[in-house]
Design a protein around this motif. Structure first.
Motif, PDB file in Angstrom:
ATOM      1  N   LEU A   1       0.829  -1.206   0.000  1.00  0.00           N
ATOM      2  CA  LEU A   1       0.000   0.000   0.000  1.00  0.00           C
ATOM      3  C   LEU A   1       0.865   1.257   0.000  1.00  0.00           C
ATOM      4  O   LEU A   1       0.531   2.253  -0.654  1.00  0.00           O
ATOM      5  CB  LEU A   1      -0.945  -0.011   1.198  1.00  0.00           C
ATOM      6  CG  LEU A   1      -2.062  -1.066   1.144  1.00  0.00           C
ATOM      7  CD1 LEU A   1      -2.834  -1.110   2.452  1.00  0.00           C
ATOM      8  CD2 LEU A   1      -3.008  -0.799  -0.036  1.00  0.00           C
ATOM      9  N   MET A   2       1.993   1.216   0.716  1.00  0.00           N
ATOM     10  CA  MET A   2       2.927   2.336   0.671  1.00  0.00           C
ATOM     11  C   MET A   2       3.496   2.501  -0.743  1.00  0.00           C
ATOM     12  O   MET A   2       3.625   3.623  -1.250  1.00  0.00           O
ATOM     13  CB  MET A   2       4.067   2.119   1.672  1.00  0.00           C
ATOM     14  CG  MET A   2       3.638   2.227   3.123  1.00  0.00           C
ATOM     15  SD  MET A   2       4.946   1.707   4.287  1.00  0.00           S
ATOM     16  CE  MET A   2       6.198   2.949   3.921  1.00  0.00           C
ATOM     17  N   ALA A   3       3.805   1.376  -1.387  1.00  0.00           N
ATOM     18  CA  ALA A   3       4.290   1.435  -2.770  1.00  0.00           C
ATOM     19  C   ALA A   3       3.222   1.994  -3.701  1.00  0.00           C
ATOM     20  O   ALA A   3       3.509   2.788  -4.608  1.00  0.00           O
ATOM     21  CB  ALA A   3       4.721   0.043  -3.233  1.00  0.00           C
ATOM     22  N   ALA A   4       1.953   1.592  -3.471  1.00  0.00           N
ATOM     23  CA  ALA A   4       0.864   2.094  -4.316  1.00  0.00           C
ATOM     24  C   ALA A   4       0.677   3.600  -4.139  1.00  0.00           C
ATOM     25  O   ALA A   4       0.434   4.333  -5.110  1.00  0.00           O
ATOM     26  CB  ALA A   4      -0.434   1.353  -3.980  1.00  0.00           C
ATOM     27  N   LEU A   5       0.798   4.074  -2.893  1.00  0.00           N
ATOM     28  CA  LEU A   5       0.713   5.522  -2.656  1.00  0.00           C
ATOM     29  C   LEU A   5       1.859   6.256  -3.346  1.00  0.00           C
ATOM     30  O   LEU A   5       1.657   7.319  -3.952  1.00  0.00           O
ATOM     31  CB  LEU A   5       0.722   5.806  -1.159  1.00  0.00           C
ATOM     32  CG  LEU A   5      -0.577   5.538  -0.397  1.00  0.00           C
ATOM     33  CD1 LEU A   5      -0.366   5.713   1.105  1.00  0.00           C
ATOM     34  CD2 LEU A   5      -1.691   6.464  -0.883  1.00  0.00           C
ATOM     35  N   ALA A   6       3.067   5.706  -3.250  1.00  0.00           N
ATOM     36  CA  ALA A   6       4.211   6.328  -3.924  1.00  0.00           C
ATOM     37  C   ALA A   6       4.017   6.315  -5.435  1.00  0.00           C
ATOM     38  O   ALA A   6       4.385   7.271  -6.140  1.00  0.00           O
ATOM     39  CB  ALA A   6       5.498   5.597  -3.543  1.00  0.00           C
ATOM     40  N   LEU A   7       3.423   5.241  -5.950  1.00  0.00           N
ATOM     41  CA  LEU A   7       3.137   5.159  -7.386  1.00  0.00           C
ATOM     42  C   LEU A   7       2.134   6.235  -7.790  1.00  0.00           C
ATOM     43  O   LEU A   7       2.287   6.912  -8.824  1.00  0.00           O
ATOM     44  CB  LEU A   7       2.599   3.766  -7.716  1.00  0.00           C
ATOM     45  CG  LEU A   7       2.271   3.481  -9.182  1.00  0.00           C
ATOM     46  CD1 LEU A   7       3.545   3.356 -10.004  1.00  0.00           C
ATOM     47  CD2 LEU A   7       1.447   2.191  -9.307  1.00  0.00           C
ATOM     48  N   TYR A   8       1.102   6.414  -6.953  1.00  0.00           N
ATOM     49  CA  TYR A   8       0.060   7.394  -7.272  1.00  0.00           C
ATOM     50  C   TYR A   8       0.618   8.816  -7.232  1.00  0.00           C
ATOM     51  O   TYR A   8       0.450   9.596  -8.181  1.00  0.00           O
ATOM     52  CB  TYR A   8      -1.100   7.243  -6.285  1.00  0.00           C
ATOM     53  CG  TYR A   8      -2.196   8.262  -6.475  1.00  0.00           C
ATOM     54  CD1 TYR A   8      -3.057   8.178  -7.564  1.00  0.00           C
ATOM     55  CD2 TYR A   8      -2.358   9.314  -5.571  1.00  0.00           C
ATOM     56  CE1 TYR A   8      -4.061   9.115  -7.743  1.00  0.00           C
ATOM     57  CE2 TYR A   8      -3.357  10.248  -5.745  1.00  0.00           C
ATOM     58  CZ  TYR A   8      -4.206  10.152  -6.832  1.00  0.00           C
ATOM     59  OH  TYR A   8      -5.189  11.087  -7.019  1.00  0.00           O
ATOM     60  N   TRP A   9       1.289   9.166  -6.126  1.00  0.00           N
ATOM     61  CA  TRP A   9       1.758  10.541  -5.970  1.00  0.00           C
ATOM     62  C   TRP A   9       2.968  10.833  -6.847  1.00  0.00           C
ATOM     63  O   TRP A   9       3.110  11.953  -7.341  1.00  0.00           O
ATOM     64  CB  TRP A   9       2.108  10.817  -4.499  1.00  0.00           C
ATOM     65  CG  TRP A   9       0.899  10.912  -3.620  1.00  0.00           C
ATOM     66  CD1 TRP A   9       0.475   9.994  -2.717  1.00  0.00           C
ATOM     67  CD2 TRP A   9      -0.049  11.977  -3.585  1.00  0.00           C
ATOM     68  NE1 TRP A   9      -0.684  10.403  -2.112  1.00  0.00           N
ATOM     69  CE2 TRP A   9      -1.035  11.637  -2.623  1.00  0.00           C
ATOM     70  CE3 TRP A   9      -0.176  13.195  -4.263  1.00  0.00           C
ATOM     71  CZ2 TRP A   9      -2.108  12.451  -2.326  1.00  0.00           C
ATOM     72  CZ3 TRP A   9      -1.249  14.010  -3.964  1.00  0.00           C
ATOM     73  CH2 TRP A   9      -2.201  13.647  -3.014  1.00  0.00           C
TER      74      TRP A   9
END
Length: 439
Positions: free
Chosen positions: A419-427
């Motif tokens: 989920l942290m990776a997904a947030l970094a991917l999004y932002w």
């Protein structure tokens, strides 16, 4: 298009990518399988203490990881010189891979003392790892230099990683079925075949561009090592890659503990779980290529992350005897692995192209990327194993608190990291600027 394969029909593109990627199969023999087989072989057959062998493995891998960026710069210098220079280096490195592998599994134990045997395995490991890294970086950098956009780059990467998964399966199973002599012979044969098919693919590609005069300046070579870090796109992509890689490496580190103590599954089922996981990853590549064609690279990666979270959330509810449920988890997470292996490498190659570094510093990008890949495995062990100890788990413990800790570390921790990776991917990549150079 810069490659002949991308200029022709889809069938020829697939053949070219498959031929190029075949070298990934024998190279996979020197990656994870060495860590699976080597400790058991040297401890059981040669009586080497596990603690000493673990220290040698860690030291050898650390040297290999730190040297990767410099191997990348060396690869750039070879590519700037000529394809012939790259090809000769690749053949020499392949010979070193084969010699190092043979030395590891056929040591002259009868004439070596225990300390000398440790020195032997350390030297053979270092030779194998450095040669494997150098050859792998040259192989990856060649694909990056072909350009062709996200779909074309995904095809190169998917075939390379797909063959690598086949190699992992073969190298994990064949020693028990064939023994080490035939396994080593297969490695040598596949190295030769992989080099031959890569050479044929390279001959059909567009000729390498002659280097610019400025690129022949020694000062340029010194700068090229750090060139990737000038680009914000590379830094953002690397953050996502490291977080996502940690999320995948943690369950890889803990899977046998989970199977043995939480599932209490028969030992004979352990290869089945691993086989389903890797086979699902290999078989999913064609599906992910179609998804990339419809959704693009970044959204496809996000979909793969979501699939992985769904798989690992479900393991928290598994207990003793739930082997069928865990096989489904292995299949689903294996499919998600296909996205993890296809998309990041294609995004990196696309970034190199958009930054204007294709044909200039591809190897430097690959060197830093490989360094991050190797550090992920070390960080996963350094993060998950101490946490397990703090939470009250030790191998063999099957009380309620220990099993809860194991379930949280194996199932919940990867989800948090994903989920942290997904947030970094999004932002960083979805909302932020496109993958292009920005100081």
């Amino acid at each position: 298009m810069s490659s002949a394969a991308s200029a022709s029909g889809p069938q020829r593109q697939r053949r070219a990518a498959a031929a190029y990627g075949l070298l990934g199969l024998p190279l996979a023999f020197v990656a994870l399988p060495v860590y699976v087989h080597l400790p058991n072989l040297y401890a059981q057959q040669y009586g080497v203490p596990l603690a000493a062998l673990g220290a040698v493995l860690l030291l050898s891998r650390s040297i290999d990881a730190v040297v990767d960026p410099w191997l990348g710069r060396w690869g750039d210098q070879l590519f700037r010189h000529s394809w012939r220079a790259v090809w000769l280096a690749a053949m020499l490195l392949a010979v070193a891979v084969a010699l190092g592998f043979a030395a590891l599994f056929f040591p002259p134990s009868a004439v070596l003392s225990a300390p000398q045997l440790l020195l032997w395995v350390g030297a053979a490991l270092t030779l194998s790892h450095l040669a494997y890294s150098g050859l792998g970086i040259l192989h990856q950098a060649w694909a990056a230099r072909q350009g062709g956009g996200g779909i074309a780059q995904s095809r190169w990467v998917a075939w390379r990683e797909g063959w690598a998964l086949v190699g992992v399966l073969l190298a994990s199973a064949l020693p028990a079925l064939w023994g080490w002599p035939l396994t080593t012979a297969l490695l040598v044969i596949m190295l030769a075949l992989g080099l031959f098919t890569w050479q044929r693919t390279a001959r059909q590609a567009a000729p390498m561009q002659a280097p610019l005069p400025s690129e022949l300046d020694p000062a340029h070579n010194a700068v090229s090592l750090w060139q990737p870090w000038r680009y914000a796109g590379f830094r953002r992509l690397l953050v996502v890659f490291v977080l996502n890689g940690l999320a995948s490496a943690v369950p890889a580190t803990l899977v046998l503990f989970f199977v043995q103590d939480r599932l209490q599954a028969p030992k004979a089922m352990e290869p089945l779980f691993l086989g389903v996981y890797f086979a699902a990853g290999a078989l999913s590549f064609p599906l992910w290529l179609k998804v990339i064609d419809r959704m693009g690279l970044v959204r496809t990666w996000a979909l793969g992350m979501a699939m992985s979270v769904l798989a690992f959330v479900s393991v928290i509810g598994l207990g003793a005897g739930d082997t069928t449920g865990f096989l489904l988890v292995c299949a689903l997470s294996g499919m998600a692995l296909g996205a993890d292996l296809t998309v990041p490498g294609a995004l990196l190659n696309q970034l190199i192209d958009r930054c204007g570094e294709r044909g200039r510093t591809d190897g430097a990008f690959m060197g830093w990327w490989n360094l991050a890949t190797k550090l992920n495995l070390a960080l996963a062990a350094g993060l998950s194993l101490p946490l397990l100890g703090m939470w009250g788990y030790a191998p063999g413990r099957q009380d309620a608190d220990a099993l809860l800790a194991l379930g949280l570390a194996y199932g919940l921790l990867p989800c948090v990291l994903k989920l942290m990776a997904a947030l970094a991917l999004y932002w960083g990549l979805m909302r932020g600027p496109a993958l292009r150079h920005a100081a």
